[in-house]
Design a protein around this motif. Structure first.
Motif, PDB file in Angstrom:
ATOM      1  N   GLU A  17       1.080  -0.930  -0.538  1.00 27.73           N
ATOM      2  CA  GLU A  17      -0.374   0.008  -0.022  1.00 27.73           C
ATOM      3  C   GLU A  17       0.648   1.193  -0.306  1.00 27.73           C
ATOM      4  N   LEU A  18       0.051   2.232  -0.160  1.00 26.46           N
ATOM      5  CA  LEU A  18       0.916   3.520  -0.263  1.00 26.46           C
ATOM      6  C   LEU A  18       1.011   4.068   1.180  1.00 26.46           C
ATOM      7  N   LEU A  19       2.839   4.467   1.289  1.00 26.55           N
ATOM      8  CA  LEU A  19       2.707   5.004   3.108  1.00 26.55           C
ATOM      9  C   LEU A  19       1.568   6.107   3.053  1.00 26.55           C
ATOM     10  N   ARG A  20       1.298   6.793   2.410  1.00 32.31           N
ATOM     11  CA  ARG A  20      -0.139   7.622   3.095  1.00 32.31           C
ATOM     12  C   ARG A  20      -1.277   6.863   3.903  1.00 32.31           C
ATOM     13  N   GLU A  21      -1.109   5.860   2.777  1.00 32.18           N
ATOM     14  CA  GLU A  21      -2.178   5.258   3.538  1.00 32.18           C
ATOM     15  C   GLU A  21      -1.784   4.735   5.328  1.00 32.18           C
ATOM     16  N   THR A  22      -0.985   3.878   4.934  1.00 28.76           N
ATOM     17  CA  THR A  22       0.171   3.433   6.907  1.00 28.76           C
ATOM     18  C   THR A  22      -0.255   4.409   7.758  1.00 28.76           C
ATOM     19  N   LEU A  23       0.225   6.042   6.887  1.00 28.74           N
ATOM     20  CA  LEU A  23       0.106   6.433   8.275  1.00 28.74           C
ATOM     21  C   LEU A  23      -0.830   7.038   8.542  1.00 28.74           C
ATOM     22  N   ALA A  24      -2.163   7.040   7.698  1.00 31.41           N
ATOM     23  CA  ALA A  24      -3.484   7.184   7.969  1.00 31.41           C
ATOM     24  C   ALA A  24      -3.556   6.669   9.055  1.00 31.41           C
ATOM     25  N   ARG A  25      -3.623   5.616   9.040  1.00 32.12           N
ATOM     26  CA  ARG A  25      -4.379   4.487   9.872  1.00 32.12           C
ATOM     27  C   ARG A  25      -3.410   3.939  10.666  1.00 32.12           C
ATOM     28  N   GLY A  26      -2.159   4.873  11.802  1.00 34.35           N
ATOM     29  CA  GLY A  26      -1.516   5.039  12.567  1.00 34.35           C
ATOM     30  C   GLY A  26      -0.953   4.010  13.135  1.00 34.35           C
ATOM     31  N   ALA A  27       0.084   2.896  11.425  1.00 33.91           N
ATOM     32  CA  ALA A  27       0.276   1.325  12.092  1.00 33.91           C
ATOM     33  C   ALA A  27       2.254   2.378  12.272  1.00 33.91           C
ATOM     34  N   PRO A  28       2.680   1.563  12.983  1.00 34.56           N
ATOM     35  CA  PRO A  28       4.098   1.789  12.707  1.00 34.56           C
ATOM     36  C   PRO A  28       4.784   1.758  11.703  1.00 34.56           C
ATOM     37  N   CYS A  29       5.134   2.984  11.598  1.00 33.78           N
ATOM     38  CA  CYS A  29       6.228   3.040   9.514  1.00 33.78           C
ATOM     39  C   CYS A  29       7.788   3.501  10.232  1.00 33.78           C
ATOM     40  N   ASP A  30       8.552   3.318  11.264  1.00 29.94           N
ATOM     41  CA  ASP A  30       9.480   4.021  11.402  1.00 29.94           C
ATOM     42  C   ASP A  30      10.216   3.156  10.920  1.00 29.94           C
ATOM     43  N   VAL A  31      10.531   1.613  10.935  1.00 28.96           N
ATOM     44  CA  VAL A  31      11.934   0.705  10.084  1.00 28.96           C
ATOM     45  C   VAL A  31      11.569   1.329   8.755  1.00 28.96           C
ATOM     46  N   HIS A  32      10.305   1.977   7.227  1.00 29.38           N
ATOM     47  CA  HIS A  32      10.242   2.532   7.011  1.00 29.38           C
ATOM     48  C   HIS A  32      10.809   3.374   6.223  1.00 29.38           C
ATOM     49  N   LEU A  33      10.314   4.867   7.334  1.00 30.21           N
ATOM     50  CA  LEU A  33      11.436   5.251   7.064  1.00 30.21           C
ATOM     51  C   LEU A  33      12.222   5.784   7.374  1.00 30.21           C
ATOM     52  N   ARG A  34      13.046   5.206   8.069  1.00 24.39           N
ATOM     53  CA  ARG A  34      14.749   4.545   7.656  1.00 24.39           C
ATOM     54  C   ARG A  34      15.219   4.371   6.770  1.00 24.39           C
ATOM     55  N   ASP A  35      14.359   3.146   6.150  1.00 22.17           N
ATOM     56  CA  ASP A  35      14.509   2.860   4.454  1.00 22.17           C
ATOM     57  C   ASP A  35      14.126   3.941   3.205  1.00 22.17           C
ATOM     58  N   VAL A  36      13.383   4.828   3.418  1.00 19.08           N
ATOM     59  CA  VAL A  36      13.272   6.411   2.553  1.00 19.08           C
ATOM     60  C   VAL A  36      14.708   6.545   3.162  1.00 19.08           C
ATOM     61  N   ALA A  37      15.118   7.280   4.737  1.00 22.55           N
ATOM     62  CA  ALA A  37      16.279   8.287   4.319  1.00 22.55           C
ATOM     63  C   ALA A  37      17.814   7.732   3.740  1.00 22.55           C
ATOM     64  N   ARG A  38      17.726   6.113   4.198  1.00 17.69           N
ATOM     65  CA  ARG A  38      18.803   5.270   3.232  1.00 17.69           C
ATOM     66  C   ARG A  38      18.974   5.918   2.668  1.00 17.69           C
ATOM     67  N   PHE A  39      17.951   5.687   1.439  1.00 23.44           N
ATOM     68  CA  PHE A  39      17.178   5.196   0.432  1.00 23.44           C
ATOM     69  C   PHE A  39      18.317   6.351  -0.527  1.00 23.44           C
ATOM     70  N   MET A  40      17.576   7.470   0.080  1.00 23.08           N
ATOM     71  CA  MET A  40      17.831   8.773  -0.503  1.00 23.08           C
ATOM     72  C   MET A  40      19.333   9.164  -0.410  1.00 23.08           C
ATOM     73  N   ALA A  41      19.803   8.599   0.875  1.00 16.85           N
ATOM     74  CA  ALA A  41      21.520   9.579   1.444  1.00 16.85           C
ATOM     75  C   ALA A  41      22.300   8.236   0.624  1.00 16.85           C
TER      76      ALA A  41
END
Length: 216
Positions: free
Chosen positions: A1-25
């Protein structure tokens, strides 16, 4: 699902945010000017048409009271008019627009927000970045600032104070994660380190532009 939907559900997504940070860096460092293939990438990834769209809709149109694309709540009309009339604010936005158009520092996604990242609904597995049609050789902090702004929007949309505070903590934590991943990536390739203070000032500037344009 889109991360937007995960965030809207209030589901944990710390690991995914770390993935995005690593990908960009990793992307920003590996393609940074002076790195192997950077010159070829800069030429191949020239994307003037899409960059012109971003420059218009993120920086210019929101501050033009006559532009027909501006649609907003009547509750913010007074604030919108004040921003459009604020010469100092307008000058700063134009500086950031020039930085966006002329930076040419590394390969950037160009449209990184919570709707351009997919994550496993189960929460197990890695995030995947999609929709790279705005990718170009540009300013890395445009990616970071834009994504940060959308994390803020998601936090503000939460229905309770606890969820709001958790969301805002996640947004600021993401920026720290990016800087941590950036330091690790730079430490492995021998490049001159980028200064965190200057990066964050650009990040907050681009984030402010994205927040402003999405509201007014």
């Amino acid at each position: 699902e889109l991360l937007r939907e995960t965030l809207a559900r209030g589901a944990p997504c710390d690991v995914h945010l770390r993935d995005v940070a690593r990908f960009m860096a990793l992307t920003h460092v590996a393609t940074r000017r002076g790195a192997a293939d950077a010159e070829r990438l800069e030429e191949e990834m020239a994307n003037p048409a899409m960059c012109a769209i971003t420059a218009a809709y993120v920086f210019a149109k929101p501050l033009d009271p006559s532009d027909a694309t501006n649609r907003r709540s009547t509750a913010v009309e007074a604030e919108a008019a004040a921003l459009c009339a604020d010469e100092r604010f307008g000058a700063r936005v134009r500086e950031l627009q020039s930085l966006f158009l002329g930076a040419g520092e590394c390969l950037v996604h160009g449209d990184l927000h919570s709707g351009s990242i997919m994550v496993p609904r189960s929460g197990v597995g890695h995030a995947r970045v999609i929709d790279a049609e705005f990718a170009h050789f540009g300013a890395p902090m445009f990616d970071v600032g834009t994504f940060f702004a959308h994390l803020v929007f998601s936090a503000l949309a939460q229905s309770c104070e606890e969820a709001l505070q958790h969301g805002l903590a996640g947004a600021t934590g993401f920026c720290s994660q990016y800087l941590e991943e950036l330091a690790v990536a730079q430490g492995t390739n021998g490049q001159q380190p980028l200064r965190a203070g200057g990066l964050l000032r650009r990040c907050w500037g681009f984030a402010g532009c994205e927040l402003m344009r999405r509201v007014i």
